[in-house]
Scaffold this active site. Structure first.
Site, PDB file in Angstrom:
ATOM      1  N   TYR A 153       1.731 -43.119  -3.954  1.00  0.00           N
ATOM      2  CA  TYR A 153       2.979 -43.994  -2.371  1.00  0.00           C
ATOM      3  C   TYR A 153       4.088 -43.429  -2.481  1.00  0.00           C
ATOM      4  CZ  TYR A 153       5.242 -47.871  -0.177  1.00  0.00           C
ATOM      5  OH  TYR A 153       5.731 -48.266   0.466  1.00  0.00           O
ATOM      6  N   ASP A 248       9.041 -37.204  -6.577  1.00  0.00           N
ATOM      7  CA  ASP A 248       8.906 -38.358  -6.106  1.00  0.00           C
ATOM      8  C   ASP A 248       9.510 -38.564  -7.949  1.00  0.00           C
ATOM      9  OD1 ASP A 248       9.731 -40.967  -5.987  1.00  0.00           O
ATOM     10  OD2 ASP A 248       7.607 -41.186  -4.385  1.00  0.00           O
ATOM     11  N   LYS A 276      15.122 -47.766  -7.025  1.00  0.00           N
ATOM     12  CA  LYS A 276      13.949 -48.544  -8.482  1.00  0.00           C
ATOM     13  C   LYS A 276      15.261 -48.537  -9.302  1.00  0.00           C
ATOM     14  CE  LYS A 276      10.146 -49.106  -6.642  1.00  0.00           C
ATOM     15  NZ  LYS A 276       8.917 -48.015  -6.680  1.00  0.00           N
TER      16      LYS A 276
END
Ligand SMILES: *Cc1c(COP(=O)(O)O)cnc(C)c1O
Length: 443
Positions: A153, A248, A276
């Site tokens: 994702y 990522d 994050k």
């Protein structure tokens, strides 16, 4: 089983009332799908406040937090230095649409920590970071196609919503309506950890692949670290074919280790995305990498990318304070806490006779109800996810807030203490028994 599987719902009348109000004005009552408890059932807890390793909901229940806002809160909640930095920044104004010193400090901190990142651009979410990195890779190479992995994702970027994990895995949507055929047709999806499939995709599309994008260690189909040599193999095949590798690290960055997954396997992307942890819990993210590639971004180059609130001074202050406070002692604590969590869960499941795999990636913790290790999305989906619902609810009832989906990573903070681990131990024993008693097809 019946609704009695959620006895803890008796104790959340205020959350239940708020969820009803929310559902009238917000689709599904939430602003990000997994929060709705769709795959585990029951009432999502509305959180009133959080301190250290604990969340308190609006009904005054307290939980040991093993979600940590899906990753950012490595120091624990309401860390005094981060809160002070945010308050201080806010007193000087909330947004100017002009450069500030904090942006330079945060960019320098990221570049200092990660050798492969020579320049970095700040954005507002991980989604924006991956979207911009893919656009830059296409602009830099002059090619259209991209390769991604099933179960990885990268945010809800149209072109990357093909066989994404996490919320999509939870809701069983293979892809999303609203993504056009044209957007998806330039995306080639191959199985995670399958270098041969990547090689075939390059061979079948000569000179057309702009980039490969991968989670540095997959955390959105549950926790599935790359097999030894996988990330290096991606780097080699990209280099051999004139494509860029986008690592990522939105989830793994500054969490899996002090640099991220890069600090564990040593493989750097041409471009890397962050979010994050580096946000400190406010909306901030980044993408960066080779200076010669980053030079193609506006205003230096022709690839457009912008943001009214990008580099927001309050968000930047939270991120910088978090990274500065995240010293060696914090990473040692994260490592210890992740191993402790993993061994408690593993021992409880073993004692209850539940087949399982504890799969960690650095300090990210994962559990699959599977007899064999999980290396890709098909194997993750084949695990006994129906055991997760009673497992989750029994933990919650015993004061432990685990991810409300079987396809998520568990996140520890450095703030977990012995009391918290005692709560986790007691809860895990009961939850493992509930998982053992579960039957396929239970609701
Ligand atoms: C969370 C996540 C994203 C998306 O970040 P948002 O801030 O939610 O848009 C992208 N990539 C990975 C690996 C993630 O875990």
């Amino acid at each position: 089983m019946t609704a009695s599987i959620h006895p803890a719902d008796r104790d959340v009348p205020v959350s239940a009332g708020l969820f009803k109000r929310a559902s009238a004005v917000i689709p599904g009552g939430v602003n990000s799908p997994v929060r709705a408890f769709g795959s585990v059932g029951g009432t999502p807890r509305f959180i009133r406040e959080a301190r250290g390793c604990r969340l308190t909901d609006v009904d005054d229940n307290t939980y040991v937090d093993l979600v940590c806002s899906w990753g950012p809160m490595i120091l624990g909640h309401s860390h005094p230095e981060v809160v002070a930095a945010v308050q201080e920044a806010a007193t000087h104004g909330l947004s100017f649409g002009a450069p500030t010193v904090g942006e330079v400090d945060l960019a320098e901190e990221i570049v200092r920590r990660i050798d492969a990142v020579e320049q970095v651009r700040l954005v507002n979410s991980g989604t924006e970071a991956t979207m911009s990195a893919v656009r830059l890779a296409r602009g830099f190479t002059g090619r259209s196609k991209i390769i991604k992995f099933a179960g990885c994702y990268h945010g809800h970027v149209d072109a990357l919503l093909a066989e994404a994990g996490s919320g999509l895995a939870t809701f069983g949507l293979p892809t999303s309506p609203g993504v056009t055929g044209a957007q998806a047709s330039d995306t080639i999806v191959v199985p995670y950890n399958d270098l041969a499939a990547v090689g075939r995709a390059f061979a079948e599309n000569p000179g057309e692949i702009a980039c490969v994008i991968t989670e540095a260690a997959a955390g959105n189909m549950g926790t599935v670290p790359p097999l030894p040599g996988f990330n290096q193999g991606l780097k080699d095949v990209c280099a051999a074919n004139g494509a860029l590798l986008i690592m990522d690290e939105v989830m793994t960055g500054f969490r899996a280790s002090s640099t991220g997954w890069h600090g564990i396997d040593g493989v750097a992307g041409d471009l890397t995305t962050f979010g994050k942890v580096m946000s400190g819990g406010l909306p901030a993210a980044a993408f960066g990498g080779r200076a010669d590639v980053m030079a193609h971004l506006a205003p230096l180059g022709p690839v457009y990318q912008a943001g009214t609130l990008s580099g927001n001074p309050v968000a930047v202050a939270a991120g910088l304070a978090t990274l500065r406070a995240a010293d060696d002692a914090v990473y040692t604590a994260l490592e210890r806490n992740s191993q402790r969590l993993s061994s408690i869960l593993g021992a409880a499941l073993t004692a209850a006779g539940v087949e399982h795999q504890m799969q960690n990636a650095g300090t990210m913790v994962g559990v699959f109800f599977s007899p064999t290790p999980v290396t890709n999305y098909d194997e993750a989906r084949a695990s006994q996810t129906w055991r997760y619902r009673p497992f989750f609810h029994t933990l919650l009832e015993h004061g432990v807030y685990a991810p409300p989906s079987a396809f998520e990573t568990w996140f520890v903070s450095a703030a977990l203490d012995d009391d918290a681990f005692e709560t986790i131990s007691t809860a895990a024993t009961a939850a493992a028994r509930a998982a053992a008693a579960a039957k396929e097809g239970d609701q």
